[in-house]
Motif scaffolding. Structure first.
Motif, short mmCIF file in Angstrom:
data_model
loop_
_atom_site.label_atom_id
_atom_site.label_comp_id
_atom_site.label_asym_id
_atom_site.label_seq_id
_atom_site.Cartn_x
_atom_site.Cartn_y
_atom_site.Cartn_z
N THR A 37 -5.24 -5.45 4.41
CA THR A 37 -6.14 -4.68 5.28
C THR A 37 -6.52 -3.40 4.52
OG1 THR A 37 -5.07 -5.51 7.29
CG2 THR A 37 -6.41 -3.51 7.50
N LEU A 38 -7.79 -3.22 4.27
CA LEU A 38 -8.24 -2.04 3.52
C LEU A 38 -8.00 -0.78 4.35
CD1 LEU A 38 -11.61 -3.41 2.08
CD2 LEU A 38 -9.36 -3.35 0.97
N PRO A 39 -7.79 0.36 3.69
CA PRO A 39 -7.51 1.61 4.40
C PRO A 39 -8.55 1.91 5.49
CG PRO A 39 -7.18 1.91 2.05
CD PRO A 39 -7.78 0.55 2.22
N GLY A 40 -8.05 2.26 6.67
CA GLY A 40 -8.91 2.64 7.77
C GLY A 40 -9.50 1.47 8.53
N SER A 54 -11.16 4.54 -2.08
CA SER A 54 -9.98 4.18 -1.29
C SER A 54 -9.89 2.68 -1.12
CB SER A 54 -10.04 4.85 0.09
OG SER A 54 -10.16 6.24 0.01
N TRP A 55 -11.01 2.05 -0.81
CA TRP A 55 -11.03 0.61 -0.55
C TRP A 55 -10.90 -0.18 -1.85
CZ3 TRP A 55 -16.00 2.33 2.23
CH2 TRP A 55 -15.65 3.04 3.38
N MET A 56 -11.56 0.30 -2.91
CA MET A 56 -11.49 -0.39 -4.19
C MET A 56 -10.08 -0.33 -4.77
SD MET A 56 -15.11 1.21 -5.44
CE MET A 56 -15.56 0.35 -6.93
N ALA A 59 -7.66 -2.69 -2.98
CA ALA A 59 -7.85 -4.07 -3.43
C ALA A 59 -7.25 -4.26 -4.82
CB ALA A 59 -9.34 -4.42 -3.44
N GLU A 60 -7.41 -3.27 -5.68
CA GLU A 60 -6.81 -3.35 -7.02
C GLU A 60 -5.30 -3.47 -6.94
OE1 GLU A 60 -8.13 -1.04 -10.48
OE2 GLU A 60 -9.52 -0.02 -9.12
N GLN A 61 -4.69 -2.66 -6.08
CA GLN A 61 -3.25 -2.69 -5.94
C GLN A 61 -2.76 -4.06 -5.46
OE1 GLN A 61 -1.64 0.12 -3.11
NE2 GLN A 61 0.42 -0.02 -3.97
N GLN A 67 -0.91 -10.69 -9.15
CA GLN A 67 -0.89 -11.17 -10.53
C GLN A 67 0.52 -11.23 -11.10
OE1 GLN A 67 -3.73 -8.37 -12.27
NE2 GLN A 67 -5.21 -10.02 -12.55
N LYS A 68 1.42 -10.41 -10.61
CA LYS A 68 2.80 -10.42 -11.08
C LYS A 68 3.56 -11.66 -10.59
CE LYS A 68 3.23 -5.37 -11.27
NZ LYS A 68 3.91 -4.18 -10.69
#
Length: 236
Positions: A37-40, A54-56, A59-61, A67-68
């Motif tokens: 769930t993206l922030p907010g 914030s949203w990008m 998603a990266e995180q 990927q790990k």
């Protein structure tokens, strides 16, 4: 080889926007599926002071964590999530993408007016609570700050110059009756993305929330076949 899928929802939305497709993938694969769930965002919107970054970054995180845990990653992006998926593909190794109602263009005035007309009719008939579109629009109009909407537009503009750098396999799915993203957005992306392996699927009855379209059981298998195709190719 372990496969993971990151699914990214749209602006002012939440995981529910892609849930039907997620359910289909879970029923037909053993892939690891992550739907952040993206922030907010989510059931209760709290978008004040949030930015495109914030949203990008969220998603990266989620992508880095996935990927790990897997050997191969696919990304499914709905609406704004489709643009974020493209952003991720520019920065990280992603094997394939499925872009659903990707917001390369936004607001189809003619279809939006038609949908609002349907809502107005339901209100007059005293059936507005039965109309999902009415509930979605009324909730979002009350809860979406103008600065947040401008951040959404800024996010799209940030990624737009780089569409032609996308070369990984991409499947685009677009509803022809979308009131938010014009159906011309998908051919626009299809033409600008430089992938040699790309597919464009139209839903004749699909509106913006394409995962809830009447014909989703037609395109769900097509999108999954597209993702599985690469698995078969790598095994051979």
């Amino acid at each position: 080889m372990k496969t993971g899928i990151l699914c990214i929802h749209g602006f002012t939305g939440g995981p529910y926007e892609v849930q039907p497709f997620v359910d289909y993938l879970e029923a037909n694969t053993d892939w690891q599926i992550v739907v952040p769930t993206l922030p907010g965002h989510g059931e209760i919107l709290e978008l004040k002071s949030l930015t495109a970054e914030s949203w990008m970054m969220a998603a990266e995180q989620a992508l880095r964590m996935l990927q790990k845990e897997v050997d191969r990653v696919y990304v499914v992006g709905f609406s704004m999530g489709g643009i974020i998926a493209i952003y991720l593909a520019l920065r990280y190794k992603i094997d394939k993408m499925v872009l659903l109602s990707a917001a390369a263009k936004y607001i189809n005035p003619a279809q939006l007016l038609h949908d609002i007309g349907d809502v107005a009719k339901k209100i007059v008939e005293g059936k507005s609570e039965e109309n999902t579109l009415f509930q979605i629009y009324s909730k979002k109009l009350r809860a979406t700050p103008i600065p947040a909407a401008l951040e959404f537009v800024r996010l799209v503009k940030m990624v737009e110059p780089y569409y032609e750098q996308i070369t990984i396999p991409v499947c685009l799915v677009q509803g022809k009756k979308d009131g938010i993203v014009p159906y011309t957005a998908a051919p626009f992306l299809f033409d600008h993305i430089k992938s040699t392996n790309k597919q464009l699927i139209f839903s004749d009855s699909g509106k913006h929330h394409i995962c809830y379209s009447d014909d989703c059981q037609n395109w769900f298998p097509q999108a999954l076949a597209f993702l599985r195709e690469e698995v078969q190719e790598k095994i051979c």
